[in-house]
Scaffold this motif. Structure first.
Motif, PDB file in Angstrom:
ATOM      1  N   LEU A 666       0.829  -1.198   0.000  1.00  0.00           N
ATOM      2  CA  LEU A 666       0.000   0.000   0.000  1.00  0.00           C
ATOM      3  C   LEU A 666       0.871   1.258   0.000  1.00  0.00           C
ATOM      4  N   LYS A 670       0.974   4.350  -2.761  1.00  0.00           N
ATOM      5  CA  LYS A 670       0.788   5.764  -2.406  1.00  0.00           C
ATOM      6  C   LYS A 670       1.948   6.617  -2.926  1.00  0.00           C
ATOM      7  N   ILE A 673       1.414   7.349  -6.519  1.00  0.00           N
ATOM      8  CA  ILE A 673       0.411   8.387  -6.773  1.00  0.00           C
ATOM      9  C   ILE A 673       1.001   9.766  -6.521  1.00  0.00           C
ATOM     10  N   LYS A 674       1.811   9.865  -5.464  1.00  0.00           N
ATOM     11  CA  LYS A 674       2.457  11.159  -5.191  1.00  0.00           C
ATOM     12  C   LYS A 674       3.333  11.568  -6.368  1.00  0.00           C
ATOM     13  N   PHE A 676       2.859  10.677  -9.532  1.00  0.00           N
ATOM     14  CA  PHE A 676       2.000  11.044 -10.662  1.00  0.00           C
ATOM     15  C   PHE A 676       1.555  12.511 -10.605  1.00  0.00           C
ATOM     16  N   VAL A 677       1.307  13.012  -9.395  1.00  0.00           N
ATOM     17  CA  VAL A 677       0.762  14.365  -9.297  1.00  0.00           C
ATOM     18  C   VAL A 677       1.834  15.456  -9.303  1.00  0.00           C
TER      19      VAL A 677
ATOM     20  N   LEU B  19      -6.858   9.133 -11.701  1.00  0.00           N
ATOM     21  CA  LEU B  19      -6.202   7.882 -11.314  1.00  0.00           C
ATOM     22  C   LEU B  19      -7.095   6.728 -11.785  1.00  0.00           C
ATOM     23  N   PHE B  60      -7.509   5.258   1.581  1.00  0.00           N
ATOM     24  CA  PHE B  60      -6.642   5.347   0.405  1.00  0.00           C
ATOM     25  C   PHE B  60      -7.221   6.320  -0.624  1.00  0.00           C
ATOM     26  N   ASP B  63      -6.985   9.869   0.690  1.00  0.00           N
ATOM     27  CA  ASP B  63      -5.587  10.323   0.632  1.00  0.00           C
ATOM     28  C   ASP B  63      -5.206  10.715  -0.791  1.00  0.00           C
ATOM     29  N   SER B  64      -5.664   9.902  -1.773  1.00  0.00           N
ATOM     30  CA  SER B  64      -5.310  10.200  -3.173  1.00  0.00           C
ATOM     31  C   SER B  64      -5.821  11.580  -3.572  1.00  0.00           C
ATOM     32  N   TYR B  67      -3.613  14.137  -2.033  1.00  0.00           N
ATOM     33  CA  TYR B  67      -2.322  14.321  -2.719  1.00  0.00           C
ATOM     34  C   TYR B  67      -2.465  15.164  -3.983  1.00  0.00           C
ATOM     35  N   GLY B  68      -3.657  15.206  -4.572  1.00  0.00           N
ATOM     36  CA  GLY B  68      -3.808  16.007  -5.785  1.00  0.00           C
ATOM     37  C   GLY B  68      -4.457  15.279  -6.953  1.00  0.00           C
TER      38      GLY B  68
END
Lengths: 682, 158
Positions: A666, A670, A673-674, A676-677, B19, B60, B63-64, B67-68
């Protein structure tokens, strides 16, 4: 690799000969990634999958430059194994590798926006790097296998699979629920495309099975418990009861016993053709040729025994047999199909006595059947027969209702065998009773069978069989003509698509419904084995092309119509494939599983047990006590061989990091994803 | 190129980030299939691949967004999921998350969508991503809207 060693990521970008580099500016991407934290090497190559490309990776690992590998190329479905291999050959654990898909999911879908495609490639590879940073070295799971196969189902699929497995030296347990071998094939007469006699083919197969010492035959037996995993399935079997008749009753005795029996039951062999009693004889295609009592219906009233002066040869007391426990390395499911049963009133079913199904008709035409010598229905000669196609199949976009044995669901699939079987039946009627008019009322026809595709149609046309075409929005209606009370025939109203939707009315003494296939009633087995079924309720393979006969649970294979409608040719092919797959698994005495299963960190786990409750797979997670630093700690523990790696446990764990699916942590996702942005400035 | 439409304000200067959560068995090959057919969908979409989205806890998703990420498409295997019970757990969880997005974070619940994608559902993939992209462009970036939920116990300890 020591834990303290710093993480050094190598990024390798593939041009794919222009497939990627024509759209994505690979040099810009390479430069961007070179600046990214923890990336020590950023390279590009025309074909990363070529030997030269793979050697780039191997050399960087060998030189100690990198200890994580990220390849940005095509989809992992193509080359994940290739690059895992390169990583391994370089001397690194093969699971310290991550693939980023910049072809199928970037250059090929964003060809009109090259700048955006380049930007996206950078983001995706950054995500790959972020995940690679979190990867751990993993080992494939090795499991010792038991050299034995369990085949469930004694029809042609099960017989074929058992024969092939035994031929490769593997002991086989062949389990059949009914008292007889042969399955559905035993009730067929001649079979398309060759016109061979089904019973002859079946018998030669059965002779090979019973003379093979490696095959243990278990008739009248069903599965009561199923646990374990590939290589070590633990199965408990129960004999449903002895046959009930010791030795063989002579035909006269059997008639007396059957007359005395008060239980009239559905005849699974003649399909309602001739009523049957709970005590009955073996049918021509059955093996073994011994009479039996059907325990599903027998009430043990004793009337049959009385009628035969209390003969000792009828045994009504079932001695409750002990469970048979065995361990098998692989399991083959050859549980077969049932014939579709129309709902009351579907094309006149159970409303008009002249409406029967194709499997019933096949029995009536075969030796010993009522049509063997004369073509009469209820004492009147049959002049006209109508065969209605696609009954219980292709029930989409029209006015359909679910059949009796379909769990309230419509069958959208094609049953595949009914076209050929119907035309064969039509030809047989024409050849044996040439004066009969035969109408085929169809939606579409494809008599597929190698080398003989058009033969059936041509023969039928020459024989004078008449074809009428209906469509799904105007189904044929089977009606009783109101004006003639003495007419025992029914009429079929068809909007014939071949004559510009003219409404035609066809008289018929006999209506044959070409019913399709439905999955056999195996809900208990599905629950016991936890195997997936498709939306059509048949058992589901992992992938129709890449893994066509394997189920999601490793070590369980499909053979035949438990998976989808098939004819005997296809069932035999599937059964041979399933047997080969089983033999491959058992050839080594161990099997290797991908290590992507759940893992508990006992030092973080708080022992809430929530994961145990959430898990669908019996025994995959258990609570155990471990002594850490002199203190007994209750924590969860995963059995890697039983865990399927779905991750349901991860979602419910309240303690971050206590449980994760290896390869899909997990925390790692995460981080992706951080990445990706993050902004990409080009 | 500001929009002259009266009713809908399209924020052209902002590119939302989508996403896309996919499964190994069904939807990742489904997204690949769109590529094999050389179809087009918005490039602001980022695919991650897991055995089953059932792996993700409610937090999750929140949180996503924090994060943006502006929108999440969960492309599950649907009823054909190879893991028993996973799809039903997932759909129940997604409903809960959508409620929490609205109640706790002030986010439009439609930013999260559960779909079922098969290995050859290429057109469906394109439609889902395009529809989500068009929808998100009518909204503010999630990060700007996001109202922080009360901190979880794990976070308050730090």
């Amino acid at each position: 690799m020591s834990e303290k060693e710093e993480t050094k990521v190598g990024v390798y970008i593939c041009h794919c000969g222009g497939n990627i580099s024509d759209i994505v500016d690979v040099e810009k991407v390479r430069q961007e990634l070179e600046k990214y934290p923890n990336v020590v090497v950023s390279r590009r190559n025309m074909f990363m999958c070529s030997n030269a490309g793979q050697e780039l990776i191997e050399e960087d690992i060998k030189a100690g430059k990198v200890n994580r590998v990220v390849v940005a190329s095509c989809s992992p479905s193509l080359h994940e194994m290739t690059f895992r291999g390169a990583t391994r050959r370089g001397g690194l654990n093969e699971f310290l590798y991550e693939q980023v898909n910049i072809r199928e999911q970037d250059s090929w879908v964003h060809s009109h926006q090259p700048d955006e495609a380049t930007r996206k490639a950078v983001s995706l590879i950054r995500g790959g790097v972020a995940k690679a940073m979190q990867l751990d070295p993993l080992e494939s799971i090795k499991i010792t296998t038991r050299k034995k196969a369990l085949v469930l189902g004694g029809g042609v699929g099960g017989l074929r699979a058992a024969k092939e497995l035994a031929a490769s030296g593997i002991p086989v347990e062949l389990v059949e629920k009914s008292p007889y071998l042969g399955g559905r094939m035993a009730s067929l007469d001649t079979i398309y495309p060759t016109g061979e006699v089904a019973a002859d083919l079946l018998n030669s197969l059965i002779q090979e099975i019973i003379s093979n010492s490696l095959i243990t035959l278990r008739l009248n037996t069903e599965v009561v418990e199923f646990t374990g995993y590939i290589g070590n399935f633990n199965v408990s079997l129960k004999e449903i009861g002895s046959r009930g008749i010791i030795g063989k009753l002579d035909p006269r005795e059997l008639r007396i016993a059957a007359n005395a029996c008060p239980e009239i039951i559905p005849n699974e062999y003649d399909f309602r053709g001739i009523p049957r009693k709970a005590i009955g004889s073996a049918k021509p295609g059955n093996y073994p040729q011994i009479d039996s009592i059907d325990w599903n219906y027998c009430t043990r009233c004793g009337k049959c025994k009385e009628a035969l002066e209390n003969t000792e040869r009828i045994q009504l007391e079932i001695s409750e047999s002990d469970l048979i426990h065995l361990t098998a390395g692989v399991v083959i499911l050859a549980t077969g199909f049932d014939h579709y049963i129309p709902y009351n009133g579907e094309f006149g079913w159970e409303v008009h006595p002249n409406v029967i199904t194709l499997p019933q008709f096949v029995r009536m035409m075969s030796p010993g059947g009522i049509f063997e010598k004369k073509f009469e229905w209820h004492g009147r000669e049959i002049h006209s027969v109508a065969i209605i196609h696609c009954v219980g199949s292709r029930q989409a976009d029209g006015n359909f209702k679910p059949g009796q044995n379909c769990d309230g669901m419509l069958n959208e699939y094609c049953s595949r065998v009914c076209c050929s079987a119907s035309l064969q039946a039509a030809n047989e009627i024409k050849e044996r009773f040439p004066e009969t008019n035969v109408y085929n009322i169809y939606r579409d026809i494809r008599t597929y069978a190698r080398f003989t595709e058009e033969d059936y149609y041509e023969k039928a046309s020459k024989n004078g069989v008449i074809f009428l075409k209906y469509n799904s929005t105007s189904l044929p209606e089977v009606v009783k003509p109101s004006n003639s009370l003495r007419d025992r025939r029914v009429h079929i109203k068809v909007k014939d698509q071949l004559t510009f939707c003219q409404e035609l009315e066809v008289p018929a003494d006999l209506v044959i419904l070409a019913v399709g296939m439905v999955p056999s009633n195996q809900k208990t087995l599905i629950n016991q084995m936890k195997v997936p079924i498709g939306s059509d309720r048949f058992l589901l393979e992992v992938h129709p092309k890449l893994r066509p006969i394997e189920m999601a649970s490793p070590g369980i294979m499909l053979a035949g119509t438990s998976q989808a409608p098939m004819d005997i040719t296809e069932t035999s092919a599937a059964a041979s494939a399933a047997a080969s797959k089983g033999a491959i698994i058992l050839a080594k005495n161990f099997t290797e599983l991908e290590p992507f299963v759940a893992l508990v960190d006992p030092e973080i786990c708080n022992g809430t047990g929530l994961c145990v409750n959430e898990c669908e797979y019996m025994g995959a997670i258990q609570m155990v006590d471990t002594i850490i630093n002199g203190v007994t700690i209750k924590h969860a523990q995963v059995n890697a061989a039983l865990c399927k790696g779905c991750g349901a446990c991860v979602a419910v764990c309240p303690t971050p990091g206590a449980i994760d699916v290896r390869g899909y942590k997990l925390g790692a996702i995460k981080e992706m994803i951080k990445a990706f942005v993050e902004d990409v400035k080009l | 190129m500001s929009s002259t439409a009266v009713n809908t304000v399209v924020r052209t200067e902002y590119t939302p980030k989508i996403l896309v959560i996919t499964t190994i068995a069904c939807s990742y090959p489904g997204v690949d299939n769109a590529g094999q057919q050389h179809l087009n969908y918005p490039p602001n979409s980022y695919v991650i691949r897991v055995p089953s989205p059932v792996i993700f806890p409610e937090d999750f998703y929140l949180d996503s967004f924090r994060y943006g990420i502006d929108g999440i498409l969960v492309m599950s295997c649907g009823e054909e999921c190879p893991y028993s019970g996973a799809f039903h757990r997932l759909s129940r969880r997604i409903n809960k998350v959508m409620k929490r997005m609205k109640d706790e974070c002030g986010l439009e619940p439609q930013r999260l969508k559960l779909t079922a994608i098969c290995t050859v559902c290429a057109k469906h993939v394109v439609k889902e991503i395009s529809t989500m992209d068009t929808f998100l462009r009518t909204l503010e970036p999630a990060k700007e809207v996001f109202r922080s939920p009360p901190l979880t116990s794990a976070e308050t300890e730090n």
